[in-house]
Scaffold this motif. Structure first.
Motif, PDB file in Angstrom:
ATOM      1  N   TYR A   5       0.841  -1.196   0.000  1.00  0.00           N
ATOM      2  CA  TYR A   5       0.000   0.000   0.000  1.00  0.00           C
ATOM      3  C   TYR A   5       0.878   1.248   0.000  1.00  0.00           C
ATOM      4  N   ILE A   7       0.307   5.870   0.288  1.00  0.00           N
ATOM      5  CA  ILE A   7      -0.575   7.034   0.411  1.00  0.00           C
ATOM      6  C   ILE A   7      -0.180   8.029  -0.675  1.00  0.00           C
ATOM      7  N   LYS A  10      -3.583  11.973   0.059  1.00  0.00           N
ATOM      8  CA  LYS A  10      -4.642  11.632   1.005  1.00  0.00           C
ATOM      9  C   LYS A  10      -5.529  10.479   0.538  1.00  0.00           C
ATOM     10  N   THR A  11      -5.024   9.695  -0.404  1.00  0.00           N
ATOM     11  CA  THR A  11      -5.735   8.510  -0.880  1.00  0.00           C
ATOM     12  C   THR A  11      -4.872   7.298  -0.604  1.00  0.00           C
ATOM     13  N   LEU A  12      -5.496   6.247  -0.090  1.00  0.00           N
ATOM     14  CA  LEU A  12      -4.810   4.986   0.151  1.00  0.00           C
ATOM     15  C   LEU A  12      -4.890   4.161  -1.130  1.00  0.00           C
ATOM     16  N   GLU A  81      -8.269   2.208  -4.860  1.00  0.00           N
ATOM     17  CA  GLU A  81      -8.086   3.438  -4.085  1.00  0.00           C
ATOM     18  C   GLU A  81      -9.205   3.526  -3.059  1.00  0.00           C
ATOM     19  N   GLN A  84      -7.945   7.563   2.832  1.00  0.00           N
ATOM     20  CA  GLN A  84      -6.762   7.329   3.671  1.00  0.00           C
ATOM     21  C   GLN A  84      -7.141   6.738   5.030  1.00  0.00           C
ATOM     22  N   GLU A  85      -8.330   7.079   5.535  1.00  0.00           N
ATOM     23  CA  GLU A  85      -8.770   6.601   6.839  1.00  0.00           C
ATOM     24  C   GLU A  85      -8.970   5.086   6.871  1.00  0.00           C
ATOM     25  N   LEU A  87      -6.796   2.884   6.119  1.00  0.00           N
ATOM     26  CA  LEU A  87      -5.541   2.185   6.371  1.00  0.00           C
ATOM     27  C   LEU A  87      -5.533   1.468   7.715  1.00  0.00           C
TER      28      LEU A  87
END
Length: 96
Positions: A5, A7, A10-12, A81, A84-85, A87
């Motif tokens: 993974y 970042i 602000k996108t995982l 995608e 981010q939260e 993760l």
């Protein structure tokens, strides 16, 4: 182990190896720098992709609309995608 993974803005971004046709959908660990997920759906008509997104949404607490398949629509090697939260919930699933 953390190469599956990253970042980006602000996108995982998560690299996945999907294994369709399993008896149940579940995380099967990390292999070859990809999160390995067994999927209880056939790889036809987008069923496995829909099951993958629904599974990720349920396990991370994110909405399905917030998860996007960006690579691998017709391939077992996929990139998705998520916000981010997602993760921390995802890491917790792998550690359990």
């Amino acid at each position: 182990m953390d190469n599956w993974y990253r970042i980006q803005e602000k996108t995982l971004v998560v690299d996945i190896k999907a294994v369709p046709g399993a008896s149940k959908t579940e995380i099967a660990g990390i292999a070859e720098n990809r999160l390995r997920i067994r999927i209880a759906a056939a790889p036809e008509d987008g069923k496995a992709n829909a099951e993958l997104i629904a599974f990720l949404a349920k396990k991370t607490g994110m909405a399905k609309r917030d998860i996007r398949l960006v690579l691998g629509e017709k391939n077992r090697l996929k990139t998705v995608e998520l916000p981010q939260e997602a993760l921390q919930p995802l890491l917790a699933l792998i550690d359990s």
